[in-house]
Structure formats: structure tokens, C-alpha cells
Design a protein around this motif. Sequence first.
Motif, PDB file in Angstrom:
ATOM      1  N   GLY A   1     -66.844 -85.680   8.171  1.00 53.32           N
ATOM      2  CA  GLY A   1     -65.710 -85.732   9.079  1.00 53.32           C
ATOM      3  C   GLY A   1     -66.011 -85.082  10.412  1.00 53.32           C
TER       4      GLY A   1
ATOM      5  N   ILE B   1     -60.129 -88.268   7.183  1.00 58.18           N
ATOM      6  CA  ILE B   1     -61.587 -88.145   7.026  1.00 58.18           C
ATOM      7  C   ILE B   1     -62.105 -87.056   7.967  1.00 58.18           C
ATOM      8  CG2 ILE B   1     -63.793 -89.281   7.514  1.00 58.18           C
ATOM      9  CD1 ILE B   1     -62.504 -91.907   6.483  1.00 58.18           C
ATOM     10  N   GLU B   2     -61.705 -87.119   9.237  1.00 59.10           N
ATOM     11  CA  GLU B   2     -62.201 -86.144  10.219  1.00 59.10           C
ATOM     12  C   GLU B   2     -61.770 -84.719   9.884  1.00 59.10           C
ATOM     13  OE1 GLU B   2     -61.362 -87.172  14.271  1.00 59.10           O
ATOM     14  OE2 GLU B   2     -62.704 -88.906  14.231  1.00 59.10           O
TER      15      GLU B   2
END
Length: 136
Positions: free
Chosen positions: A5, A36-37
Motif C-alpha cells: 500500500g 489498499i494504500e
Amino acid sequence: MSISGDRIRQLRETRNLSQIELANRIGINNSVLSRIESGRRPVADSEINSFADFFDVSGDYLLGRTNKKGSALDNGELEKKEQAEFEAFINNPEHGIFFRDYLSAPEERREEMREIFKILQDKERGRKPGDIQGEN
């Protein structure tokens, strides 16, 4: 934040893309990209491939297995093609003086010289006849 991420965020920011822009280009929902990040959602294998292809980096780089960004295409046929182009360039009598020691140099030095050649190629890409060298 997960390594994947964090690296995806850094690559996205380097390209000055918003999460929405990147999500649209990769073909995922922007809320998925946000998770995700932030490390709240793991990256699926297919997503790793999409990110790697989009950013021209290896999946291993995204996963934190290496710090070398090298594209998945850096090995194999592309590397052989680049190697052939480079050797044709250095064997040209007009260019050969500068690179005369390449073929007999140790592999580590040869790799450095190939990297320099790639940088020069990138700088010259798109240059038109009459343009000043180094300017695009």
C-alpha cells in the motif's frame, strides 16, 4: 500501512494521480484502492499484476521483496533486445571510442554502462532533428 500500500501510494503520488484516477486506470473501485494504500486490505495477486504493469515495476518491488523497481520485463526478451541495441550502439565506430572497454569490462561495470545508456535513450526519446541535444 502495508509495504504494498505504501509503495503503491508513493508511485501514484509520483505520477500526480488521485486515488480516483489510478483506480479508474487499474479498473478497481477507488474505495478499494484507499483501503489498499492504508493497509486495511491486502492486494490481490491480479491487482499486484495490474499495479506492476501500470507503474512498470516488478511485483517483488510492490511486495517489498526488493528495493529495485525494475519492471517485470527487465529480464528475458526485453533485456536481450536492449542488450543487442546497446551493443550495436557501442560497436558503431562513431560511438565505440567512448564505450571501447565495455565488452571486456566486468559485468558490474557493464550493467552501470547499460543504465547510463538507458538514461541517455530516455532523454533523447521524442527529440526531433534540429533540437538541441538533451532538450525535448
